[in-house]
Design a protein around this motif. Structure first.
Motif, PDB file in Angstrom:
ATOM      1  N   UNK A 188       0.815  -1.487  -0.304  1.00 33.16           N
ATOM      2  CA  UNK A 188      -0.345   0.099  -0.058  1.00 33.16           C
ATOM      3  C   UNK A 188       0.854   1.273   0.064  1.00 33.16           C
ATOM      4  N   UNK A 189       2.245   0.980  -0.071  1.00 35.59           N
ATOM      5  CA  UNK A 189       2.776   1.819  -0.271  1.00 35.59           C
ATOM      6  C   UNK A 189       2.861   3.455  -1.143  1.00 35.59           C
ATOM      7  N   UNK A 190       2.561   3.115  -2.198  1.00 35.43           N
ATOM      8  CA  UNK A 190       1.995   4.119  -2.911  1.00 35.43           C
ATOM      9  C   UNK A 190       0.455   4.740  -2.848  1.00 35.43           C
ATOM     10  N   UNK A 191      -0.298   4.451  -2.285  1.00 37.16           N
ATOM     11  CA  UNK A 191      -1.587   5.123  -2.322  1.00 37.16           C
ATOM     12  C   UNK A 191      -1.124   5.700  -0.773  1.00 37.16           C
ATOM     13  N   UNK A 192      -0.058   5.978   0.122  1.00 35.28           N
ATOM     14  CA  UNK A 192      -0.421   6.703   1.771  1.00 35.28           C
ATOM     15  C   UNK A 192      -0.962   7.700   1.614  1.00 35.28           C
ATOM     16  N   UNK A 193      -0.608   8.985   0.216  1.00 39.60           N
ATOM     17  CA  UNK A 193      -1.026   9.903   0.821  1.00 39.60           C
ATOM     18  C   UNK A 193      -2.508   9.773   0.748  1.00 39.60           C
ATOM     19  N   UNK A 194      -3.279   8.860  -0.421  1.00 40.60           N
ATOM     20  CA  UNK A 194      -4.836   8.538  -0.664  1.00 40.60           C
ATOM     21  C   UNK A 194      -5.017   8.627   1.055  1.00 40.60           C
ATOM     22  N   UNK A 195      -3.998   7.339   1.323  1.00 39.04           N
ATOM     23  CA  UNK A 195      -4.981   7.378   3.300  1.00 39.04           C
ATOM     24  C   UNK A 195      -4.799   8.836   3.734  1.00 39.04           C
ATOM     25  N   UNK A 196      -3.964   9.486   3.802  1.00 41.10           N
ATOM     26  CA  UNK A 196      -4.097  10.580   4.259  1.00 41.10           C
ATOM     27  C   UNK A 196      -5.155  11.470   4.171  1.00 41.10           C
ATOM     28  N   UNK A 197      -5.174  11.719   2.867  1.00 38.10           N
ATOM     29  CA  UNK A 197      -6.549  12.307   2.016  1.00 38.10           C
ATOM     30  C   UNK A 197      -7.381  12.656   2.547  1.00 38.10           C
ATOM     31  N   UNK A 198      -7.619  10.593   3.103  1.00 34.34           N
ATOM     32  CA  UNK A 198      -9.024  10.405   3.583  1.00 34.34           C
ATOM     33  C   UNK A 198      -9.476  10.073   5.017  1.00 34.34           C
ATOM     34  N   UNK A 199      -8.216  10.544   5.721  1.00 35.65           N
ATOM     35  CA  UNK A 199      -7.813  10.852   6.780  1.00 35.65           C
ATOM     36  C   UNK A 199      -8.195  12.555   7.940  1.00 35.65           C
ATOM     37  N   UNK A 200      -8.138  12.923   6.094  1.00 40.96           N
ATOM     38  CA  UNK A 200      -8.109  14.028   6.496  1.00 40.96           C
ATOM     39  C   UNK A 200      -9.526  14.546   6.164  1.00 40.96           C
ATOM     40  N   UNK A 201     -10.355  14.096   5.658  1.00 38.33           N
ATOM     41  CA  UNK A 201     -11.734  14.248   4.931  1.00 38.33           C
ATOM     42  C   UNK A 201     -11.874  15.343   4.428  1.00 38.33           C
ATOM     43  N   UNK A 202     -10.986  15.750   3.688  1.00 33.73           N
ATOM     44  CA  UNK A 202     -10.953  16.805   2.997  1.00 33.73           C
ATOM     45  C   UNK A 202     -10.900  16.723   1.564  1.00 33.73           C
ATOM     46  N   UNK A 203     -12.327  17.321   0.532  1.00 36.46           N
ATOM     47  CA  UNK A 203     -13.278  16.546  -0.836  1.00 36.46           C
ATOM     48  C   UNK A 203     -11.370  16.989  -1.864  1.00 36.46           C
ATOM     49  N   UNK A 204     -11.137  18.129  -1.486  1.00 34.18           N
ATOM     50  CA  UNK A 204     -10.135  18.522  -2.724  1.00 34.18           C
ATOM     51  C   UNK A 204      -9.079  17.985  -2.837  1.00 34.18           C
ATOM     52  N   UNK A 205      -8.339  16.821  -1.608  1.00 38.95           N
ATOM     53  CA  UNK A 205      -6.948  16.622  -1.503  1.00 38.95           C
ATOM     54  C   UNK A 205      -7.685  14.711  -1.999  1.00 38.95           C
ATOM     55  N   UNK A 206      -8.779  14.572  -1.546  1.00 36.14           N
ATOM     56  CA  UNK A 206      -9.225  13.112  -1.928  1.00 36.14           C
ATOM     57  C   UNK A 206      -9.272  12.995  -3.420  1.00 36.14           C
ATOM     58  N   UNK A 229      -7.172  10.221  -5.746  1.00 34.41           N
ATOM     59  CA  UNK A 229      -8.055   8.950  -6.201  1.00 34.41           C
ATOM     60  C   UNK A 229      -7.909   8.330  -6.803  1.00 34.41           C
ATOM     61  N   UNK A 230      -7.253   8.479  -8.494  1.00 35.72           N
ATOM     62  CA  UNK A 230      -6.501   7.651  -9.471  1.00 35.72           C
ATOM     63  C   UNK A 230      -5.886   7.164  -8.893  1.00 35.72           C
ATOM     64  N   UNK A 231      -4.864   7.178  -7.627  1.00 36.23           N
ATOM     65  CA  UNK A 231      -3.839   6.547  -7.415  1.00 36.23           C
ATOM     66  C   UNK A 231      -4.322   5.405  -6.952  1.00 36.23           C
ATOM     67  N   UNK A 232      -5.668   5.456  -6.093  1.00 33.43           N
ATOM     68  CA  UNK A 232      -6.413   4.404  -5.763  1.00 33.43           C
ATOM     69  C   UNK A 232      -6.598   2.931  -6.219  1.00 33.43           C
ATOM     70  N   UNK A 233      -7.293   3.937  -7.573  1.00 36.80           N
ATOM     71  CA  UNK A 233      -7.407   3.135  -8.921  1.00 36.80           C
ATOM     72  C   UNK A 233      -6.184   2.117  -9.001  1.00 36.80           C
ATOM     73  N   UNK A 234      -5.109   2.549  -9.185  1.00 30.60           N
ATOM     74  CA  UNK A 234      -4.234   2.134 -10.260  1.00 30.60           C
ATOM     75  C   UNK A 234      -3.714   0.502  -8.668  1.00 30.60           C
ATOM     76  N   UNK A 235      -4.007   1.243  -7.545  1.00 26.33           N
ATOM     77  CA  UNK A 235      -3.334  -0.076  -6.549  1.00 26.33           C
ATOM     78  C   UNK A 235      -4.267  -1.142  -6.667  1.00 26.33           C
ATOM     79  N   UNK A 236      -5.177  -0.913  -7.238  1.00 22.58           N
ATOM     80  CA  UNK A 236      -6.852  -1.505  -6.714  1.00 22.58           C
ATOM     81  C   UNK A 236      -6.500  -2.840  -7.553  1.00 22.58           C
TER      82      UNK A 236
END
Length: 540
Positions: A391-409, A413-420
């Motif tokens: 999950x290393x490549x999507x840590x920025x996405x995990x941080x964005x989800x924790x922040x609950x900030x829409x723009x960051x998410x 989001x594309x990182x999550x698509x690629x990693x899945x």
């Protein structure tokens, strides 16, 4: 923007996809058809209740506790079946109810047995003969200005596409009616993905290709390679009307947002024009990036989400998360399964932030790793190690989800698509590798089994009894080979097999060598007795 339209034959051709079954209509009275005998509505399965949805929506893999005794490769192969795992959550009933409502509401204004023409003539005559006095007469019955729509949004991995596919599975895709004006084939739904480059023209091509797939028609080929976008749009609209389409679902709509940004935003104009033209309910689904389309055009937002926008989010760390995880923990193929506990729950949530697909993939990878390493057990250490490595490549996405900030998410989001996609590929490769290894193991086992059976037959044991004894021995211990397997099989057959007393192992003859010159099973058995290999009576 008119284009010619030649209906294709209503009998599905041999080109129709084999996974599409055309069912013959069964009619049932429905309140939704407003007592006007609408066959398009009466042929649909009814939406019963939210409770019935929660019962039927679930989709779990084939699992038995006995599977834990299978070989490592066989268990790894079974773990891959969790990919289609669906657990009903609070977000699902409203999605299913909305889709059923959209379809029936759309059909209410497209009844093939409509008597509007008769009604219009009667009201016109009433207006003209003055029989209604000074009151005005409504000649044209009222109907909605446009078809309703629905929007579904959520970050990648929260189950949008899986939920859509599961919901649509409650409805037949194509229904054949014995008597119906126009086509006698009712396409209840079609679902297409928006092309990755956001091409509107390609999107309409894909719609036609989907009709061709489910009906065995050739609508897309009829247009040629030089077809204009307006002709494509008209063709899709005509085909959708002709085949009484209940709903058109467009998934991955965020690609259109990217294409719109590159090409000066033409998508919205074409989308609104198409909804006006086709008069079929539309459902669009995508990631938060697609929301930019709605922010730029209120008109598009109104058209595509008249029934509202449904937002799928990552699960919160609450009772629903606990329910989801407890159900998932039932599917453990490892030989030392872990019970659900607060420590594992907290660790899994920390590592996945409640993204459904991440939870399931990590659960799969952890079981595969536990089997491959021989630990046969889940642990927080194993989960953290796998998450760190995968999950290393999507840590920025995990941080964005924790922040609950829409723009960051939206940004990550594309990182999550690629990693899945990468995780799915890794599990697929693990499964394929397990298949190959399992096949090789089975071939080796068959060879070992054949040699052992031959040895027992050479001892004078009947073939059927020899085969039964060898299988019984291998069932008890599948690692047995050679003399150990023959000895265990002899015990199963009630024969005592002993090595010649005092013999040097290097000078011992093999069983086939001992019985090579035997003229009968009885003689072979006597030779084995004389060699000291068999003790006891084999006559049964």
């Amino acid at each position: 923007m008119e284009t010619s339209f030649t209906p294709s034959p209503d009998q599905a051709s041999s080109d129709a996809s084999p996974d599409v079954v055309i069912v013959d209509a069964i009619y049932s009275p429905r309140d939704e058809d407003l007592d006007v005998d609408n066959p398009l509505i009466r042929a649909l399965p009814p939406y019963v209740s939210a409770e019935s949805v929660l019962v039927a929506f679930r989709n779990g893999p084939d699992f038995s506790i006995s599977h834990r005794r299978l070989s490592a490769n066989s268990r790894v192969h079974r773990i891959s079946s969790l990919r289609l795992y669906v657990e009903p959550l609070t977000c699902h009933p409203i999605l299913i109810e909305s889709i059923f409502r959209l379809i029936t509401a759309g059909y209410a204004w497209r009844n093939p047995r409509d008597k509007t023409q008769i009604l219009v003539r009667a009201r016109y005559a009433e207006s003209m003969n003055g029989s209604n006095g000074s009151n005005m007469v409504t000649i044209i019955p009222p109907r909605p200005a446009h078809e309703a729509g629905l929007a579904l949004f959520g970050v990648s991995g929260v189950g949008k596409t899986t939920s859509l596919n599961r919901t649509l599975s409650f409805l037949p895709q194509v229904i054949r009616h014995a008597e119906l004006s126009g086509s006698n084939l009712q396409v209840v739904w079609i679902k297409v993905d928006c092309p990755p480059d956001g091409s509107i023209k390609q999107l309409f091509h894909w719609m036609l290709l989907e009709y061709d797939r489910v009906l065995g028609t050739h609508y897309d080929k009829e247009l040629g390679n030089t077809v204009r976008l307006d002709q494509l749009m008209n063709k899709v609209a005509a085909v959708a009307k002709y085949h009484h389409t209940g709903i058109i679902v467009i998934d991955e709509i965020q690609f259109a947002a990217s294409g719109a940004a590159r090409r000066g935003d033409p998508f919205m104009n074409f989308f609104v024009t198409f909804t006006n033209l086709v008069r079929v309910p539309l459902l669009i689904a995508g990631t938060p990036k697609a929301l930019s389309l709605f922010e730029k055009s209120f008109r598009l937002a109104r058209r595509s989400s008249d029934q509202g926008a449904i937002i799928f989010t990552n699960m919160a760390f609450d009772e629903e998360w606990e329910f989801f995880l407890k159900q998932l923990f039932k599917y453990q193929w490892i030989r030392k399964p872990r019970k659900f506990n607060k420590e594992l729950s907290a660790t899994l949530y920390e590592l996945t932030q409640g993204i459904h697909a991440l939870v399931v993939r990590l659960f799969q990878l952890a079981q595969i790793a536990a089997i491959r390493t021989g630990s046969e057990r889940l642990s927080t250490t194993l989960l953290r190690t796998l998450a760190r490595d995968r999950f290393g490549p999507v840590q920025p996405m995990m941080d964005a989800l924790r922040s609950k900030k829409k723009r960051r998410i939206e940004l990550y989001d594309d990182l999550l698509v690629e990693m899945l996609a990468g995780l799915d590929e890794e599990i697929r490769k693990q499964t394929e590798s397990a298949k190959v290894m399992q096949a090789a193991t089975q071939r080796q086992r068959n060879s070992v089994q054949l040699i052992a059976v031959s040895d027992l037959i050479a001892m004078g044991v009947p073939q059927s009894q020899a085969l039964t004894a060898v299988i019984a021995a291998l069932t008890e211990d599948d690692s047995l080979t050679g003399e150990d397997l023959v000895r265990a099989a002899c015990e199963k057959a009630g024969i005592t097999m002993e090595s010649p007393h005092g013999a040097d192992p290097e000078e011992q003859q093999s069983l086939p060598d001992i019985v090579r010159d035997a003229k009968s099973p009885e003689e072979a058995l006597e030779m084995l007795r004389q060699a000291g290999w068999v003790v006891g009576d084999t006559k049964r």
